[in-house]
Design an enzyme around this catalytic site. Structure first.
Site, short mmCIF file in Angstrom:
data_model
loop_
_atom_site.label_atom_id
_atom_site.label_comp_id
_atom_site.label_asym_id
_atom_site.label_seq_id
_atom_site.Cartn_x
_atom_site.Cartn_y
_atom_site.Cartn_z
N ALA A 10 -80.12 -37.94 -1.72
CA ALA A 10 -79.26 -37.07 -2.51
C ALA A 10 -78.71 -36.01 -1.56
O ALA A 10 -79.46 -35.33 -0.86
CB ALA A 10 -80.05 -36.42 -3.64
N GLY A 37 -77.04 -40.64 1.87
CA GLY A 37 -77.97 -41.43 2.69
C GLY A 37 -77.15 -42.39 3.52
O GLY A 37 -76.26 -43.08 3.00
N ASP A 247 -70.31 -43.21 8.10
CA ASP A 247 -70.95 -44.28 7.32
C ASP A 247 -69.90 -45.18 6.69
O ASP A 247 -70.08 -46.40 6.61
CB ASP A 247 -71.84 -43.69 6.23
N ASN A 271 -61.70 -47.63 10.93
CA ASN A 271 -60.93 -46.41 11.18
C ASN A 271 -60.22 -45.92 9.93
O ASN A 271 -60.25 -44.73 9.60
CB ASN A 271 -59.88 -46.68 12.28
N ARG A 280 -61.40 -36.41 1.14
CA ARG A 280 -62.00 -36.02 -0.14
C ARG A 280 -63.40 -35.46 0.10
O ARG A 280 -64.04 -35.76 1.11
CB ARG A 280 -62.08 -37.21 -1.09
N GLY A 282 -67.44 -34.94 -0.31
CA GLY A 282 -68.59 -35.80 -0.54
C GLY A 282 -68.54 -37.05 0.30
O GLY A 282 -67.63 -37.27 1.10
#
Length: 307
Positions: A10, A37, A247, A271, A280, A282
């Site tokens: 989280a 994560g 990620d 890419n 954005r 988060g």
């Protein structure tokens, strides 16, 4: 199918005008809790791009576990092989994001640190076309997953993050290594980040790696193969939050490889996906669909062509 073995956290994020110096307190925004994560992010990115993805990980039985499992399922990730550990705390990441969209992250592993080799669904890993691994779970579990995949001829994508020394057997089982500038510098023993292609190829060859991607953030990526080093420029975007962008890159890279693309073409998709994610707030909540990622990739390629 892509199988991702690793962490589910989280993300507890706070925005501030700048990152605090050691010993300093700065005032930030209200706390924002989102799914994250490294491995869970990679799985969500790949699934959002249309890949068939299964997640293997561990969560606790607290309030954060539901957020993570619901988010993964909503992205299209298979979660039947995620272990729930009674009494354990779900992994968390404490993130500070500054006005330039840069971040610092501290991870509390929680249940991730209790994912064991015996929790691995060996048939699932063997049947995968690509296995994605990172280093937020015990190294013996990561190594066992890689060995199962290697024996089955599965492509193993290892994201050497967060950086630590790993057993040589893990590197031998790795098909494609993904590192950023800092992790490459750690591998080389350099005091500064290494971005030169020839140096990167030499450093990687010294540890037996012939296929790799070095992510460079806004500067794109270096693709290292036996044929040489290729620099891929990243699409130009207005960054809002870079959390989880690396990620997203890795999840997209795995997607491209699972589709049979070359490492260079898969990195191009990475890419575009990573750049889109930076626009954005988060991590998983910022990831694009296949249409959105490919539209950004097409526009970037058109803009790079000479008039």
């Amino acid at each position: 199918m892509i199988v991702v073995v690793g962490s589910m956290n989280a993300d507890l994020s706070v925005r501030a005008s700048r990152l605090p110096l050691p010993g300093e307190t700065v005032i930030g925004s209200d706390i924002d809790v989102r799914p994250g994560g490294k491995s869970s992010n990679q799985a969500a990115a790949a699934a959002r791009l249309g890949a068939t993805v299964a997640m293997v990980g561990a969560v606790g039985d607290d309030q954060y576990a539901k957020i993570l499992l619901d988010s993964a399922a909503a992205a299209g990730v298979g979660i039947s092989d995620v272990v729930t550990l009674p009494g354990a705390a779900t992994g968390t990441a404490m993130i500070v994001v500054d006005a330039a969209a840069e971040n610092t992250i501290v991870v509390s592993p929680g249940a991730n640190d209790q994912l064991r080799p015996e929790d691995l669904p060996e048939r699932l890993v063997s049947d995968a076309s690509v296995l994605c691994l990172a280093l937020e779970t015990p190294i013996e579990t990561v190594l066992r997953a890689a060995e199962i995949a290697e024996e089955a001829g599965t492509t193993v994508v290892l994201n050497l993050s967060p950086y630590r020394e790993v057993p040589p057997e893990l590197l031998r089982a790795t098909t494609v290594l993904v590192v950023n500038e800092h992790e490459l510098a750690c591998l080389s023993g350099a005091s500064e980040d290494v971005v030169d292609g020839e140096v990167a190829q030499r450093v990687l060859a010294a540890i037996g790696i012939t296929n790799a991607v070095v992510t460079l953030g806004a500067d794109g990526a270096l693709v290292v193969t036996p044929g040489g080093v290729t620099h891929l420029a990243a699409p130009r975007v207005e960054a809002v939050d870079t959390t989880g962008s690396g990620d997203a890159f890795t999840g997209a890279l795995a997607t491209g490889l699972a589709e049979g693309r070359s490492l260079t073409d898969a990195a191009r998709l990475g890419n575009a996906t990573g750049a889109y994610a930076a626009t954005r707030a988060g991590a998983q909540t910022s990831y694009p669909s296949r249409r959105e990622a490919e539209e950004l990739l097409r526009s970037a390629m058109q803009a790079s062509r000479p008039a």
